[in-house]
Design a protein around this motif. Sequence first.
Motif, mmCIF file in Angstrom:
data_model
loop_
_atom_site.group_PDB
_atom_site.id
_atom_site.type_symbol
_atom_site.label_atom_id
_atom_site.label_comp_id
_atom_site.label_asym_id
_atom_site.label_seq_id
_atom_site.Cartn_x
_atom_site.Cartn_y
_atom_site.Cartn_z
ATOM 1 N N GLY A 1 -0.194 7.196 3.625
ATOM 2 C CA GLY A 1 -0.409 5.802 3.988
ATOM 3 C C GLY A 1 -1.637 5.232 3.321
ATOM 4 O O GLY A 1 -2.168 5.767 2.351
ATOM 5 N N PHE A 2 -2.102 4.082 3.840
ATOM 6 C CA PHE A 2 -3.296 3.387 3.396
ATOM 7 C C PHE A 2 -3.135 2.879 1.970
ATOM 8 O O PHE A 2 -2.778 1.724 1.765
ATOM 9 C CB PHE A 2 -4.531 4.283 3.525
ATOM 10 C CG PHE A 2 -5.829 3.545 3.287
ATOM 11 C CD1 PHE A 2 -6.624 3.842 2.185
ATOM 12 C CD2 PHE A 2 -6.247 2.566 4.153
ATOM 13 C CE1 PHE A 2 -7.815 3.171 1.961
ATOM 14 C CE2 PHE A 2 -7.430 1.873 3.943
ATOM 15 C CZ PHE A 2 -8.213 2.189 2.838
ATOM 16 N N SER A 3 -3.384 3.716 0.964
ATOM 17 C CA SER A 3 -3.240 3.283 -0.428
ATOM 18 C C SER A 3 -1.885 3.633 -1.012
ATOM 19 O O SER A 3 -1.608 3.301 -2.170
ATOM 20 C CB SER A 3 -4.335 3.928 -1.294
ATOM 21 O OG SER A 3 -4.207 5.339 -1.283
ATOM 22 N N LEU A 4 -1.049 4.302 -0.221
ATOM 23 C CA LEU A 4 0.291 4.688 -0.654
ATOM 24 C C LEU A 4 1.297 4.211 0.389
ATOM 25 O O LEU A 4 1.060 4.318 1.595
ATOM 26 C CB LEU A 4 0.393 6.211 -0.811
ATOM 27 C CG LEU A 4 -0.551 6.857 -1.837
ATOM 28 C CD1 LEU A 4 -0.490 8.367 -1.718
ATOM 29 C CD2 LEU A 4 -0.172 6.414 -3.245
ATOM 30 N N GLY A 5 2.424 3.710 -0.088
ATOM 31 C CA GLY A 5 3.437 3.226 0.832
ATOM 32 C C GLY A 5 4.206 4.348 1.494
ATOM 33 O O GLY A 5 4.241 5.477 1.000
ATOM 34 N N PHE A 6 4.821 4.054 2.606
ATOM 35 C CA PHE A 6 5.702 4.998 3.285
ATOM 36 C C PHE A 6 6.947 4.250 3.718
ATOM 37 O O PHE A 6 6.982 3.015 3.734
ATOM 38 C CB PHE A 6 5.002 5.652 4.479
ATOM 39 C CG PHE A 6 4.376 4.683 5.446
ATOM 40 C CD1 PHE A 6 3.035 4.314 5.304
ATOM 41 C CD2 PHE A 6 5.103 4.127 6.483
ATOM 42 C CE1 PHE A 6 2.452 3.407 6.172
ATOM 43 C CE2 PHE A 6 4.529 3.229 7.365
ATOM 44 C CZ PHE A 6 3.199 2.868 7.204
ATOM 45 N N PHE A 7 7.991 5.015 4.049
ATOM 46 C CA PHE A 7 9.265 4.373 4.369
ATOM 47 C C PHE A 7 9.168 3.670 5.722
ATOM 48 O O PHE A 7 9.056 4.300 6.767
ATOM 49 C CB PHE A 7 10.395 5.400 4.395
ATOM 50 C CG PHE A 7 11.760 4.764 4.360
ATOM 51 C CD1 PHE A 7 12.342 4.266 5.514
ATOM 52 C CD2 PHE A 7 12.449 4.640 3.165
ATOM 53 C CE1 PHE A 7 13.582 3.659 5.479
ATOM 54 C CE2 PHE A 7 13.700 4.042 3.118
ATOM 55 C CZ PHE A 7 14.265 3.557 4.278
ATOM 56 N N ASN A 8 9.198 2.346 5.657
ATOM 57 C CA ASN A 8 9.144 1.502 6.845
ATOM 58 C C ASN A 8 10.106 0.346 6.614
ATOM 59 O O ASN A 8 9.959 -0.405 5.645
ATOM 60 C CB ASN A 8 7.713 0.999 7.075
ATOM 61 C CG ASN A 8 7.595 0.103 8.297
ATOM 62 O OD1 ASN A 8 8.154 -0.986 8.340
ATOM 63 N ND2 ASN A 8 6.859 0.571 9.287
ATOM 64 N N LEU B 1 0.102 -3.880 -0.013
ATOM 65 C CA LEU B 1 -0.122 -2.736 0.890
ATOM 66 C C LEU B 1 -0.460 -3.201 2.301
ATOM 67 O O LEU B 1 -0.332 -2.442 3.261
ATOM 68 C CB LEU B 1 -1.256 -1.852 0.354
ATOM 69 C CG LEU B 1 -0.939 -0.994 -0.876
ATOM 70 C CD1 LEU B 1 -2.213 -0.379 -1.437
ATOM 71 C CD2 LEU B 1 0.059 0.105 -0.510
ATOM 72 N N ALA B 2 -0.920 -4.440 2.423
ATOM 73 C CA ALA B 2 -1.222 -4.982 3.746
ATOM 74 C C ALA B 2 0.012 -5.020 4.631
ATOM 75 O O ALA B 2 -0.090 -4.961 5.859
ATOM 76 C CB ALA B 2 -1.810 -6.384 3.605
ATOM 77 N N MET B 3 1.199 -5.098 4.022
ATOM 78 C CA MET B 3 2.426 -5.224 4.799
ATOM 79 C C MET B 3 2.855 -3.912 5.462
ATOM 80 O O MET B 3 3.785 -3.901 6.264
ATOM 81 C CB MET B 3 3.561 -5.717 3.895
ATOM 82 C CG MET B 3 3.334 -7.098 3.301
ATOM 83 S SD MET B 3 3.109 -8.370 4.587
ATOM 84 C CE MET B 3 1.344 -8.597 4.552
ATOM 85 N N LEU B 4 2.183 -2.818 5.135
ATOM 86 C CA LEU B 4 2.527 -1.538 5.780
ATOM 87 C C LEU B 4 2.188 -1.549 7.263
ATOM 88 O O LEU B 4 2.781 -0.804 8.050
ATOM 89 C CB LEU B 4 1.776 -0.393 5.095
ATOM 90 C CG LEU B 4 2.258 -0.011 3.696
ATOM 91 C CD1 LEU B 4 1.260 0.940 3.034
ATOM 92 C CD2 LEU B 4 3.632 0.637 3.770
ATOM 93 N N GLY B 5 1.203 -2.369 7.654
ATOM 94 C CA GLY B 5 0.837 -2.453 9.064
ATOM 95 C C GLY B 5 -0.048 -1.322 9.557
ATOM 96 O O GLY B 5 -0.289 -1.208 10.753
ATOM 97 N N ASP B 6 -0.542 -0.473 8.625
ATOM 98 C CA ASP B 6 -1.379 0.660 9.047
ATOM 99 C C ASP B 6 -2.860 0.386 8.837
ATOM 100 O O ASP B 6 -3.675 1.300 8.947
ATOM 101 C CB ASP B 6 -0.973 1.933 8.302
ATOM 102 C CG ASP B 6 -1.212 1.834 6.797
ATOM 103 O OD1 ASP B 6 -1.245 2.882 6.136
ATOM 104 O OD2 ASP B 6 -1.366 0.703 6.285
ATOM 105 N N LYS B 7 -3.221 -0.859 8.506
ATOM 106 C CA LYS B 7 -4.609 -1.217 8.283
ATOM 107 C C LYS B 7 -4.958 -2.456 9.099
ATOM 108 O O LYS B 7 -4.094 -3.305 9.354
ATOM 109 C CB LYS B 7 -4.854 -1.484 6.787
ATOM 110 C CG LYS B 7 -4.711 -0.244 5.909
ATOM 111 C CD LYS B 7 -4.746 -0.577 4.430
ATOM 112 C CE LYS B 7 -3.408 -1.092 3.936
ATOM 113 N NZ LYS B 7 -2.345 -0.082 3.939
#
Length: 865
Positions: A708-715, A560-566
């Motif tokens: 986001g955060f604990s759930l992924g989103f399309f990125n 989840l760190a790879m989402l870039g929102d944290k």
Amino acid sequence: MERKKGSEREGGLGLHKKATRTVWMVSSSVLFILIAFWLVRHQLRDFNYHEIKHAFHQIPESAIGLSLFSSAVSYLCLTAYGLVAFRYIGRSIELFKIIFASFIGYAFSNNSGSWGAFIGAGIRFRLYSAWGIPATDIAKVVGFSTLTFWTGFFALGGIVCTLYPIPLPTTMGLPLVTSRSVGIVLLVVLATYAFTSLIWKRPVRIRGFEIPVLSPVVLVWQLALSVADWLASAYCLFSLLPSGYFLSFPYFLNLFLLAQLVGIISNVPGGLGVFEGAMIILLGPHIPADYLLSSLVAYRIIYYFVPLVIAAFLLGFNEIVERNERFRKAAAFLAKITGSIVPDILAFLTFLSGCVLLISGATPEIQARMARLGSLFPLSVIEISHFLASVIGSCLLVLAWGLRRRLDGAYYLTLALLVSGSVFSLLKGFDFEEAVFLLVVLAVLLPLKRHFYRRSSLFNEPLSAGWLASAAVAITASVWIGIFAFRHVEYAGDLWWHFALWADAPRFLRGTIGAVSVLLFFSLWHILHPARFKPAFPDRQELDLAWHIARRSVQTYAYLAMLGDKAFLFNKVRNAFIMYAVTGRTWVSMGDPIGPRSEKADLIWHFNDLCDEYDAVPVFYEIGPDDLTFYLDLGMYLVKIGEEARVPLTDFSLKGASKKRLRNEHNRLVRDGCRFRTIPVTKVADVLPRLRYISDAWLSRKHMREKGFSLGFFNENYLLRFPVAVVDIGGEIIAFANIWEGAEREELSIDLMRYIPDAPHGIMDFLLVELMLWGASQGFKEFNLGMAPLSGLKEHPSAPLWNKLGAMIYEHEEYFYNFQGLRHYKEKFFPVWVPKYIARPARASLAHVLRDVAGIISRGPKGIL
């Protein structure tokens, strides 16, 4: 041959019918125009041109300003039809584009008679299709907007005709004595429409064309916007009528709606002449015809001609931009070089708007306007409007700083206050010049939302001494102007509480106190509260470091760190990290620290110390049972929030009686042509456009926004790091999920799982089963299905209050989210359930912590709702 001749005869009959229909429509329109002009000439036979011209010049400026404002409100409501329509069909499009297309479409359709619906629809089809909206969705938007237009007419017409019936002139040739019967019929039709919409629960399909279900919320918006539109358009004319003839607005509204209906039925473009003739007949007994005609001419110019000219200019400009490649490149270049200064310019305009409201509140109102205002509204409305206008002026000074800091919250609040300020400017003294200025600033702000993307709170931003000095100077200048303007008024203690129509000085004093209070409150908040920590989102180097650490972790949620929102907090040797997000004073860590267990305790303490330094509340969300002692050592409270489903893969198969249902469903989809395959990381880029299409369709179908955060989103950058599992039929992908592979093949999981709306039933089960079979063949030990919230909480008499509340919500799922259904769905894979907790300090309220966590996951209050 006979068939051909028959076809020719049928074609000839069709052409004949079409020609007859066209001749009839043209003839009826001409007849209506002739009758209308004869009626107008008959009513004006005793007046000459100079008397009408004199009456036209007698319309006061305040009346024209109020009429312009009412016209603007009406068109604002008309454009809002489009916003509700797009929400109704479940599509998203930029706000400015909806406003642009809707305004131009309605400006043309209002001037086009019975053909207006086709002309307005054609314009909107041209614009929306150029922006990539499918023709079927455009048809739904146009149909919904047309229906919305008439719901307001039926609602308003039904109410006023029933409660305030009027006698109908015999000269209009109607078979009714009063309008009450018309009102009852309108209300019955409207009630039937509303009742049918509320009880009908399935979309209507006509030859493959689906009409979505109308929700109660959309129905309320439909009625509210349409009624507001009709009220504003009626008041646009009512404000232009000469004063002193004791004509009530409900009575006038009756006549206005009836005349509008006659104008629409006439097929004449904009009802020109027909509407005026009907209004002269209906209002003739109350107002002299020369004054009435001058008001109708002014209304025709303000409500029809001015918007049409603006719309024609905007449409022409848009066509030039769309078709001229050189112009588009120049516009793109100009946008690029001015993008950095746009927030500063808009902040200056907002600051200037605040100054305008403050100075206006500090100067005497024009007596002629106040006299007219006093005859229309009670004194309490005038007093409250004056006070609120000054308060809004001070608030705009504050929000100007937020716009300069590119805050999205400041942007939306500024839009709301500009609209409110324009309304209060009119209600406090018919200051239509100020209202127009504020609306112009609003129009400049609307299409520039992209420049305001920061989600921070204005109260968390550092206070600029330069801005504070500028705001203080603005308020001081307005106070000085007020003192100078009212220097002849002797100050007394009771002056503050003196309320009268001409009491400008007391209003100035009260407004000044309100404006100064806003600025003092904002300043003291920053002085008394410690500065908020602003977490920096990771750059490319930090993301790559976190990626290498996550790949060595057996826990797949590390990705989840790879989402870039944290934000990241690394340890000293940079082989472990905590990923977290901040909202207000709450800092939320996603899960346990990622990295070697020997580094976790120090990272947790470091995070706690950092929160203490900034007076923040540390929260650890979705932590597992293995490291709970670390949090207990900090004196934190642990609360169970659910259980995580982990499916053992060492002996996973579809064999046996317990897996019969899964096996049958899986085999059915195989027979239907569903095929499972995995796409390696190196090939994911090739299918990204198709994955984007599936994701957008899934979100639109579910009426959801990305979380986001604990759930992924399309990125795209996020998805390019992982292999992807897909299901296709005939080579076309219909469902996908990105694959998380834990270190040492301990755990396999997925994050983003989406499918097209018309995918076969059971596609999620099929994809999950295939992934588990694939994981078992690759040697993975377990498959993580994620957490089931509130699962496993016991409603025991001695259990904590949270457990009782959570268990109650879980048991009575019909009133909340389907928590039991989520657990039952995962149960079909026979998982092992592992508890999950949230850790918080004793001083933090659990309700506030859960609210903040939900806000972070849902990306704000709107996402929660």
